[in-house]
Design an enzyme around this catalytic site. Structure first.
Site, mmCIF file in Angstrom:
data_model
loop_
_atom_site.group_PDB
_atom_site.id
_atom_site.type_symbol
_atom_site.label_atom_id
_atom_site.label_comp_id
_atom_site.label_asym_id
_atom_site.label_seq_id
_atom_site.Cartn_x
_atom_site.Cartn_y
_atom_site.Cartn_z
ATOM 1 N N TRP A 164 2.749 7.981 -2.658
ATOM 2 C CA TRP A 164 4.114 8.153 -3.182
ATOM 3 C C TRP A 164 4.073 9.103 -4.382
ATOM 4 O O TRP A 164 4.881 10.022 -4.473
ATOM 5 C CB TRP A 164 4.688 6.795 -3.588
ATOM 6 C CG TRP A 164 6.108 6.856 -4.090
ATOM 7 C CD1 TRP A 164 7.249 6.719 -3.345
ATOM 8 C CD2 TRP A 164 6.521 7.107 -5.449
ATOM 9 N NE1 TRP A 164 8.351 6.860 -4.157
ATOM 10 C CE2 TRP A 164 7.941 7.098 -5.454
ATOM 11 C CE3 TRP A 164 5.857 7.328 -6.641
ATOM 12 C CZ2 TRP A 164 8.690 7.311 -6.609
ATOM 13 C CZ3 TRP A 164 6.606 7.545 -7.794
ATOM 14 C CH2 TRP A 164 7.998 7.538 -7.778
ATOM 15 N N ARG B 178 -13.141 1.965 -7.323
ATOM 16 C CA ARG B 178 -12.424 3.226 -7.628
ATOM 17 C C ARG B 178 -12.824 3.714 -9.023
ATOM 18 O O ARG B 178 -13.420 2.962 -9.808
ATOM 19 C CB ARG B 178 -10.916 2.985 -7.528
ATOM 20 C CG ARG B 178 -10.479 2.693 -6.088
ATOM 21 C CD ARG B 178 -8.960 2.696 -5.992
ATOM 22 N NE ARG B 178 -8.502 2.292 -4.659
ATOM 23 C CZ ARG B 178 -7.237 2.359 -4.253
ATOM 24 N NH1 ARG B 178 -6.300 2.827 -5.081
ATOM 25 N NH2 ARG B 178 -6.893 1.983 -3.056
ATOM 26 N N HIS C 36 2.077 3.590 -9.339
ATOM 27 C CA HIS C 36 1.817 2.146 -9.443
ATOM 28 C C HIS C 36 2.903 1.443 -10.258
ATOM 29 O O HIS C 36 3.247 0.300 -9.985
ATOM 30 C CB HIS C 36 0.429 1.894 -10.023
ATOM 31 C CG HIS C 36 -0.653 2.326 -9.069
ATOM 32 N ND1 HIS C 36 -0.841 1.708 -7.857
ATOM 33 C CD2 HIS C 36 -1.556 3.340 -9.117
ATOM 34 C CE1 HIS C 36 -1.827 2.302 -7.202
ATOM 35 N NE2 HIS C 36 -2.279 3.306 -7.943
ATOM 36 N N ASP D 250 0.830 -1.208 0.000
ATOM 37 C CA ASP D 250 0.000 0.000 0.000
ATOM 38 C C ASP D 250 0.869 1.265 0.000
ATOM 39 O O ASP D 250 1.963 1.262 0.556
ATOM 40 C CB ASP D 250 -0.922 -0.020 1.228
ATOM 41 C CG ASP D 250 -2.087 0.947 1.075
ATOM 42 O OD1 ASP D 250 -2.439 1.300 -0.070
ATOM 43 O OD2 ASP D 250 -2.651 1.351 2.113
ATOM 44 N N SER E 187 -11.011 -6.717 -4.130
ATOM 45 C CA SER E 187 -12.365 -6.702 -4.695
ATOM 46 C C SER E 187 -12.981 -5.306 -4.542
ATOM 47 O O SER E 187 -13.757 -4.873 -5.387
ATOM 48 C CB SER E 187 -13.232 -7.776 -4.032
ATOM 49 O OG SER E 187 -13.130 -7.701 -2.632
ATOM 50 N N GLU F 100 2.247 -13.453 12.166
ATOM 51 C CA GLU F 100 2.859 -12.273 12.788
ATOM 52 C C GLU F 100 2.571 -11.068 11.887
ATOM 53 O O GLU F 100 2.706 -11.164 10.656
ATOM 54 C CB GLU F 100 4.375 -12.465 12.926
ATOM 55 C CG GLU F 100 4.763 -13.576 13.873
ATOM 56 C CD GLU F 100 4.322 -13.307 15.312
ATOM 57 O OE1 GLU F 100 4.358 -12.140 15.744
ATOM 58 O OE2 GLU F 100 3.928 -14.281 15.992
ATOM 59 N N ASN G 215 -11.266 -2.542 -4.677
ATOM 60 C CA ASN G 215 -10.587 -1.591 -5.582
ATOM 61 C C ASN G 215 -11.361 -1.401 -6.899
ATOM 62 O O ASN G 215 -11.176 -0.402 -7.585
ATOM 63 C CB ASN G 215 -9.142 -2.014 -5.872
ATOM 64 C CG ASN G 215 -8.210 -1.870 -4.684
ATOM 65 O OD1 ASN G 215 -7.217 -2.577 -4.576
ATOM 66 N ND2 ASN G 215 -8.502 -0.956 -3.769
#
Ligand code: IPE
Ligand code: IPE
Ligand code: MG
Length: 249
Positions: free
Chosen positions: A27, A73, A39, A22, A68, A209, A70
């Site tokens: 960025w 968008r 991307h 993510d 799913s 973890e 996304n």
């Protein structure tokens, strides 16, 4: 010894690492670049870290590429992302999958464009015999959808008289997930600073973890990846069955 990555990795390397990649959008904003450039940089990083994982002997690497949710968008963004995926699957895939990596795609395939689906199916076939590492791409993936379709298929088996309700156990459920045959992740890394799971591997992460890092995905480099593995190696996993520090009581 704790700071010696090589030593730690030889002795205590996770079998399966899953990553929520993510932060590509943020960025791009920070770098004043287009969203799609974010991307593209993210995809380059995924390639680099897949190579690193292969080199480090990690057996399973799962990358959350497109959820799913996304699909909700803007259509233009989705189209640009699919275009990027086409490029990486067609142009770049051949060298990284050659001989070593077995590709598996998990998610709702019915929603994927037909040409992308056919490239995926052909890559899965071509790489099925590769044993060094399995790269699992979560694409159009949602964990709740995955569990729902497992329930549907199990119910069909019961209705058809092939399975009794009493025979439904955790193993049965697991066998009907997209990830059947893949061990649960030992380590989940999420980049981008948010501390949530976002509908990723809800069943499979039961005892994984979790590591949340602030770095945005395109900035999360090989050194950061090795640091994440060192962090994992320093943890004590108990799976609920051990008294841990209280053993002596
Ligand atoms: C993560 O990048 C990758 C995908 C969802 C495809 P984002 O697009 O979510 O980036 P941020 O979270 O907005 O920075
Ligand atoms: C999770 O990131 C999905 C992927 C990285 C593919 P999102 O950006 O979609 O998650 P939320 O919306 O922040 O929970
Ligand atoms: Mg995001």
């Amino acid at each position: 010894m704790k700071n010696d990555a090589t030593n730690l990795l030889l002795n205590d390397s996770p079998t399966h690492v899953a990553i929520i990649m993510d932060g590509n959008g943020r960025w791009a904003t920070r770098e004043k670049k287009s969203v799609i450039e974010g991307h593209r940089r993210g995809a380059e990083n995924a390639k680099a870290l897949t190579r690193k994982a292969l080199q480090l002997g990690i057996r399973y690497l799962t990358l959350y590429t497109f959820s799913s949710e996304n699909w909700l968008r803007p259509a233009g963004w989705v189209e640009q992302l699919m275009q990027l995926l086409r490029y990486y699957l067609q142009q770049e895939a051949s060298d990284i999958f050659k001989d070593k990596i077995c590709l598996r795609v998990i998610g709702d395939r019915t929603r994927l464009p037909a040409d992308i689906l056919s490239v995926i199916e052909s890559l899965e076939q071509q790489t099925a015999g590769n044993t060094q590492m399995t790269l699992i791409i979560a694409l159009s993936y949602g964990s709740r959808d995955e569990i729902v379709q497992a329930v549907q298929r199990i119910t069909q088996a019961v209705t058809a008289g092939q399975l009794s309700p009493e025979a439904i156990d955790a193993e049965q459920v697991q066998a009907h997930l997209y990830t059947t045959g893949i061990p649960d992740p030992d380590l989940l890394i999420r980049t981008g600073g948010d501390r949530r799971i976002s509908n990723f591997l809800l069943w499979q992460l039961a005892y994984s973890e979790l590591l949340f890092v602030d770095k945005l995905w395109p900035d999360f480099n090989e050194t950061n990846f090795v640091e994440a593995l060192q962090d994992y190696a320093s943890r004590e996993r108990r799976f609920g069955a051990s008294f841990g520090a209280y053993n002596e009581r």
